[in-house]
Design a protein around this motif. Structure first.
Motif, mmCIF file in Angstrom:
data_model
loop_
_atom_site.group_PDB
_atom_site.id
_atom_site.type_symbol
_atom_site.label_atom_id
_atom_site.label_comp_id
_atom_site.label_asym_id
_atom_site.label_seq_id
_atom_site.Cartn_x
_atom_site.Cartn_y
_atom_site.Cartn_z
ATOM 1 N N ARG A 189 0.850 -1.191 0.000
ATOM 2 C CA ARG A 189 0.000 0.000 0.000
ATOM 3 C C ARG A 189 0.885 1.240 0.000
ATOM 4 N NH1 ARG A 189 -2.623 3.305 4.095
ATOM 5 N NH2 ARG A 189 -4.710 3.967 3.419
ATOM 6 N N LEU A 210 0.407 -7.117 -8.265
ATOM 7 C CA LEU A 210 0.218 -7.453 -6.862
ATOM 8 C C LEU A 210 -0.453 -8.811 -6.709
ATOM 9 C CD1 LEU A 210 0.238 -6.646 -3.833
ATOM 10 C CD2 LEU A 210 -1.965 -5.511 -4.227
ATOM 11 N N TYR A 230 -8.266 -3.655 2.142
ATOM 12 C CA TYR A 230 -8.081 -2.476 1.283
ATOM 13 C C TYR A 230 -8.619 -2.692 -0.140
ATOM 14 C CZ TYR A 230 -4.739 -1.179 4.991
ATOM 15 O OH TYR A 230 -4.142 -0.890 6.192
ATOM 16 N N GLN A 231 -9.658 -3.478 -0.291
ATOM 17 C CA GLN A 231 -10.164 -3.838 -1.615
ATOM 18 C C GLN A 231 -10.461 -2.617 -2.489
ATOM 19 O OE1 GLN A 231 -13.822 -6.040 -1.565
ATOM 20 N NE2 GLN A 231 -13.935 -6.264 -3.793
ATOM 21 N N GLU A 252 -9.302 0.334 -2.333
ATOM 22 C CA GLU A 252 -8.091 1.077 -2.682
ATOM 23 C C GLU A 252 -7.367 0.425 -3.857
ATOM 24 O OE1 GLU A 252 -5.522 2.437 0.415
ATOM 25 O OE2 GLU A 252 -7.135 2.501 1.901
ATOM 26 N N TRP A 253 -7.291 -0.919 -3.853
ATOM 27 C CA TRP A 253 -6.628 -1.592 -4.986
ATOM 28 C C TRP A 253 -7.403 -1.330 -6.273
ATOM 29 C CZ3 TRP A 253 -2.622 -1.823 -2.505
ATOM 30 C CH2 TRP A 253 -2.467 -2.456 -1.271
ATOM 31 N N LEU A 310 -1.579 0.662 -10.328
ATOM 32 C CA LEU A 310 -1.471 -0.793 -10.260
ATOM 33 C C LEU A 310 -1.898 -1.377 -11.597
ATOM 34 C CD1 LEU A 310 -0.943 -3.357 -8.612
ATOM 35 C CD2 LEU A 310 -3.292 -3.222 -7.757
ATOM 36 N N MET A 320 -3.528 -7.371 -10.751
ATOM 37 C CA MET A 320 -3.664 -7.922 -9.402
ATOM 38 C C MET A 320 -4.275 -9.315 -9.481
ATOM 39 S SD MET A 320 -5.559 -6.342 -6.032
ATOM 40 C CE MET A 320 -5.320 -7.073 -4.416
#
Length: 606
Positions: free
Chosen positions: A475, A492, A505-506, A508-509, A518, A521
């Motif tokens: 993060r 990630l 932190y779903q 946010e990703w 990003l 993932m």
């Protein structure tokens, strides 16, 4: 301003020559020259140079003793590196020509040229060297290591006495250097988690040992504790950080409790980089302290010294804030046995009972020890003096200072379990989960981790593997890359138990993906499928693409549990390199070792 005869100690000819030369120098050349002249004067002051700048021979017992000192460190979290750098500065100030280097950056073939060697190394896992010491360790313990009959050395070893193989790496280095012919210039010192005082004593002993070899009288060494940042606050002088937010990241029904903690650093002057850690000095659970006091025969208000400086606190305060009471170590039991009259305890710690002692230590604490074998010592001071000092807890920082000025964020998993008929709790994690509210403060410090850093080139692709709370530094990485406008790709891998309750932190990703910080993932939720799926399985599913990223120069980062996850991820990574690269297992090992040397494979494991 130009030099003149009137404003300098030079004659006219010297002034003209100096003005002519100085006018042609760049600023960096001038800085270098000033440092060179200062070093020459330092050597002159210590007797290493004569008045014309020539070296003076230092002879002891018919041999010339070198003023050159090489300090090699092996460090996982940064403590050994900070101590090595501090030792280097101290010795440089005393006129020694010091080289400080990570073991991974030191060319092993140069070892036979070294005359004075200082080793500062931590022990990782079950007696293993830290990642950046592995190559040097394997060289030194292998058949290619040279004879070192002219070497003088000393070892400072860092460890945790709650582990069976306490300071084992340092012990291994000392044993091997002796086998190769090296001579000790000062005894090895083994440090527990409270390493500041023994490390300072070691440095004083080393400095006196070097001085004696030079024919100098031993002197008291004044050292300055290494600081993690340009601030008045440090490990030995923590900052009281106010709690801004304390949120449970897990959904209702989860088997886990993961706290997202936001702390204010306003007014501290503390700074950090993505990849660094925050140290917290926690307090023991008040209920645990009360249960312990009820077993003791002393008044909770009785004053006891909590350190060598003689700082006095009440027994209750000492047990709350200054000493560890939730774990046992072999060293503690042996010390307690000397103070106790209990013959069963003396038998437990006696030679030949190692296996029985190891079993007893697992899952027990000071309260168990008292209930099983009684209180030790003639006084409250005797009792607390046997205990280990409260060690700080280190957590990977989960935020970027550029994205969140004067704040630091943490991701902390609450630890609860049962052992020997009692509920056990993690000291710091349960403090954060059950007793810490916004507005409260915590004593904190920054712990630099120079072995877990983003690539200097922001175009470099990065692959991040962080299940559970191992997600924290990533993060921070992505916030930092977003703030800096980094163009490099990022991938990630995250895993936990359940998608619905444990996807930390779903949102946010998802935002990072939408904004481009990003690139990709992949997730693994082990309890959502009949067959458990972990992050290493997702890596294998994308092995061809993952190897393609490695070939493009991607850096790989792994954060989390060292005992199983980190080992499984490394095994999987080697398998991918071997299969997709068409290599033998030996070549795959070499490929990964080369990535380590290039700092393209970094781990923050615990």
């Amino acid at each position: 301003m130009q030099l003149q005869v009137m404003n300098s100690p030079f004659n006219q000819e010297q002034v003209e020559l100096l003005n002519q030369s100085l006018s042609t120098l760049t600023p960096s050349q001038k800085v270098w020259l000033s440092g060179y002249l200062a070093a020459q004067q330092s050597l002159l002051d210590t007797g290493s140079l004569d008045s014309q700048g020539g070296k003076l021979p230092n002879v002891s017992a018919g041999q010339t003793i070198s003023k050159e000192v090489t300090i090699l460190f092996g460090s996982q979290t940064g403590n050994a590196q900070s101590l090595a750098e501090n030792a280097g500065k101290t010795l440089s100030d005393r006129g020694y020509q010091v080289t400080v280097s990570s073991m991974s950056d030191f060319k092993p073939n140069n070892l036979k040229k070294v005359k004075n060697l200082l080793i500062v190394v931590s022990t990782h896992g079950e007696g293993d060297p830290p990642d950046n010491a592995l190559t040097f360790y394997e060289y030194l313990t292998g058949k290619r290591a040279p004879k070192l009959d002219d070497l003088r050395f000393s070892v400072l070893s860092l460890g945790d006495s709650s582990y069976e193989f306490f300071c084992q790496t340092g012990k291994d280095f000392e044993k091997r250097l002796v086998e190769l012919g090296g001579k000790s210039l000062y005894k090895r010192v083994d440090c527990d988690l409270d390493f500041e005082e023994p490390a300072a004593e070691w440095l004083e002993g080393v400095t006196n040992g070097l001085s004696e070899g030079q024919g100098e009288s031993g002197t008291q060494v004044t050292t300055v504790a290494p600081k993690a940042a340009a601030s008045a606050y440090s490990r030995t002088n923590p900052f009281r950080a106010e709690v801004l937010e304390n949120i449970n990241l897990n959904g209702r029904g989860s088997n886990k409790e993961t706290r997202h903690l936001e702390l204010s650093l306003e007014g501290s002057g503390l700074t950090f980089e993505a990849g660094d850690c925050l140290g917290i000095y926690p307090e023991n659970d008040p209920l645990e302290v009360d249960m312990l006091l009820s077993e003791l025969k002393w008044n909770p208000d009785e004053m006891v010294a909590v350190n060598k400086q003689g700082d006095m606190h009440s027994l209750k305060d000492a047990l709350t804030s200054h000493f560890e009471i939730t774990g046992l170590t072999k060293a503690l039991l042996k010390q307690v046995a000397q103070l106790s009259t209990n013959e069963d305890l003396k038998e437990l710690v006696s030679t030949g009972n190692e296996a029985k002692l190891k079993v007893y230590l697992q899952g027990r604490d000071v309260l168990d020890l008292i209930r099983d074998y009684g209180v030790w010592g003639e006084s409250a001071q005797d009792f607390v003096s046997a205990l280990r000092k409260m060690p700080p807890r280190l957590y990977s920082i989960a935020s970027s200072l550029n994205a969140n000025p004067e704040e630091v964020h943490l991701t902390i998993g609450a630890v609860r379990y049962e052992a020997h008929g009692r509920e056990r709790k993690g000291v710091c994690s349960i403090l954060c989960a059950e007793r810490l509210q916004p507005g409260d403060t915590l004593p904190v410090f920054i712990q630099q981790n120079k072995n877990f850093k983003l690539p200097e080139n922001t175009d470099t692709p990065i692959i991040m593997v962080g299940p559970g709370t191992g997600i924290a530094p990533f993060r921070s990485f992505l916030q930092e890359r977003e703030e800096s406008g980094a163009e490099g790709k990022s991938w990630l891998f995250f895993g936990d138990q359940h998608f619905m309750t444990d996807f930390l932190y779903q949102t946010e990703w998802q935002k990072f993906i939408k904004d481009g910080a990003l690139t990709k993932m992949d997730v693994a939720f082990s309890r959502d499928t009949e067959e458990k799926v972990y992050v290493q399985h997702r890596m294998l599913e994308h092995s061809k693409e993952l190897f393609s990223w490695l070939q493009e120069g991607a850096a790989v980062y792994v954060c989390g549990d060292k005992n199983s996850m980190a080992k499984d991820v490394q095994t999987t990574l080697l398998q991918i390199i071997e299969n997709e690269g068409g290599m033998s297992s030996e070549k795959a090992e070499e490929y990964l070792a080369d990535m380590k040397k290039q700092k393209r494979y970094q781990r923050d494991v615990y």
